[in-house]
Design a protein around this motif. Structure first.
Motif, short mmCIF file in Angstrom:
data_model
loop_
_atom_site.label_atom_id
_atom_site.label_comp_id
_atom_site.label_asym_id
_atom_site.label_seq_id
_atom_site.Cartn_x
_atom_site.Cartn_y
_atom_site.Cartn_z
N VAL A 294 -29.64 -38.58 43.65
CA VAL A 294 -28.64 -39.57 43.27
C VAL A 294 -29.29 -40.67 42.42
CG1 VAL A 294 -27.18 -39.15 45.26
CG2 VAL A 294 -29.01 -40.87 45.42
N GLY A 295 -30.60 -40.65 42.32
CA GLY A 295 -31.31 -41.66 41.55
C GLY A 295 -31.18 -41.41 40.06
N SER B 99 -35.94 -40.08 36.79
CA SER B 99 -36.88 -39.91 37.91
C SER B 99 -37.10 -38.44 38.25
CB SER B 99 -36.38 -40.67 39.14
OG SER B 99 -35.17 -40.09 39.64
N TRP B 100 -36.22 -37.55 37.77
CA TRP B 100 -36.40 -36.13 38.08
C TRP B 100 -36.20 -35.21 36.86
CZ3 TRP B 100 -31.69 -33.74 37.31
CH2 TRP B 100 -30.54 -34.54 37.44
#
Length: 396
Positions: free
Chosen positions: A378-379, A383-384
């Motif tokens: 959900v970030g 970040s991914w």
């Protein structure tokens, strides 16, 4: 126009919709946005350039789509906001699986000044963001789209296009910079021309695919493919403007150090003229479109910087920057810019020009990405998701 402005609908109205504009509507929109996008060109030359670029291989056969937000119920249809999208080949990798997808690059987002602060651009982008999930997805999935914000990070982030790293290092094309250029006898520079590009772009794509297969698990890795159609689009843009300003076009498209397959280091560049005075270089910039290090694999060299890599590649990349500086100076450029440089590139730039510094952009050309696939967190997507090749070539 004044009467129409008074009667404009609310941006939340269900009567508003996204359409492909007519030729007449496109022309009116281009005339309106020319002040923002024409650079050093006159209005007439700008309109000719846009028509010329729409006929390139990248933009033919559905490669370029124009969009407009209009009131479908209005008797006299008015473009409330507009933009265009470029269909680009892209690669997505996760846990060793590499997939070919589409990426749509969004450009020329524009709302006429008299219609601003009414929410029209936001409404258009909300609808466009949803439309691009399935737009032209009959051949392959459309898993992400990109745009380059010139109005900071917040507006587009709120609409789903999250900001990624947007920095560059700049080397001024002064006599001092060129005098400090590194001439390594073991790294002779070979200039690149249009005929060199197809094979090099194909080799670059192979390197990216190999790197993505080696990418660590746990993240999504994406890249817009730096194929020859994309690079040639940038060069067509450059050549058109050069012909308008100087009645000739540059033939040097980049440079290479070494010529043995498997050990080469090369870059492509493009020149962008912003100054309306063809004798004044202020603002004019030679952009390195793409920098390729062949030996280490794209992912390794872009994300890791061992001492051995520094010793091996700093002299070579410095030589390329020096060649770019000389070429830029010959075409009335003030600076050479390299987007999102690695530590090795930063060191190479400082070798050529010791005062070179990183610029972290917070208002212009903010690389932004919207992801349509399954989210890993959900970030923030940054970040991914690792965006490989986040360089100038992907700009539109």
């Amino acid at each position: 126009m004044n009467g129409l402005v008074k009667d404009l609908p609310d941006s939340r109205s269900p009567a508003l919709g996204l359409v492909q504009p007519t030729e007449e509507e496109k022309l009116r929109q281009m005339k309106a946005n020319a002040v923002a996008w024409r650079g050093a060109l006159s209005l007439d030359a700008y309109l000719k350039r846009e028509k010329f670029l729409a006929s390139r291989e990248l933009t033919q056969n559905g490669g370029l789509t124009y969009w407009a937000l209009v009131d479908k119920a209005a008797k006299e249809r008015l473009v409330l906001a507009g933009c265009e999208t470029y269909r680009k080949r892209a690669i997505v990798a996760q846990n060793g699986t590499v997939k070919d997808v589409w990426c749509h690059g969004i450009g020329s987002v524009f709302c006429p000044p008299e219609l601003r602060r009414r929410g029209y651009a936001a409404r258009m982008l909300k609808e466009l963001g949803e439309a691009l999930k399935i737009w032209q997805a009959d051949e392959r999935e459309s898993l992400f789209s990109v745009l380059y914000s010139d109005i900071g990070k917040e507006f587009y982030a709120a609409l789903g296009w999250e900001p990624f790293k947007s920095a560059h290092i700049s080397v001024p094309c002064t006599s001092q910079a060129i005098a400090n250029e590194l001439h390594d006898p073991l790294s002779p520079v070979h200039l690149l021309y249009a005929d060199d590009l197809p094979d090099l772009c194909a080799d670059d794509e192979k390197l990216i695919r190999q790197s993505m297969k080696m990418a660590p698990s746990g993240k999504v890795h994406v890249a817009v493919v730096p194929d020859v159609e994309t690079i040639l689009w940038h060069h067509a843009r450059e050549e058109f403007v050069a012909q308008e300003l100087y009645r000739r076009a540059p033939d040097v498209k980049g440079a290479m150090v070494f010529d043995e397959s498997g050990k080469r280091v090369w870059c492509y560049w493009t020149r962008m003229w912003y100054n309306e005075d063809p004798t004044d270089d202020a603002g004019n910039t030679l952009h390195v479109l793409r920098l390729v290090v062949e030996g280490e694999g794209t992912l390794n060299w872009e994300t890791q910087a061992s001492d051995e890599m520094f010793l091996r590649y700093v002299p070579s990349i410095a030589a390329l920057i020096g060649a770019a500086s000389q070429e830029a100076r010959a075409w009335n450029m003030a600076n050479v810019e390299i987007w999102n440089p690695t530590k090795i590139v930063i060191e190479a730039a400082k070798t050529v020009y010791p005062s070179a510094e990183m610029v972290h952009r917070d208002s212009e050309s903010i690389a932004s990405l919207r992801w349509y696939g399954e989210r890993l967190s959900v970030g923030p997507v940054g970040s991914w998701i690792d965006w490989l090749g986040n360089e100038k070539y992907a700009w539109c």
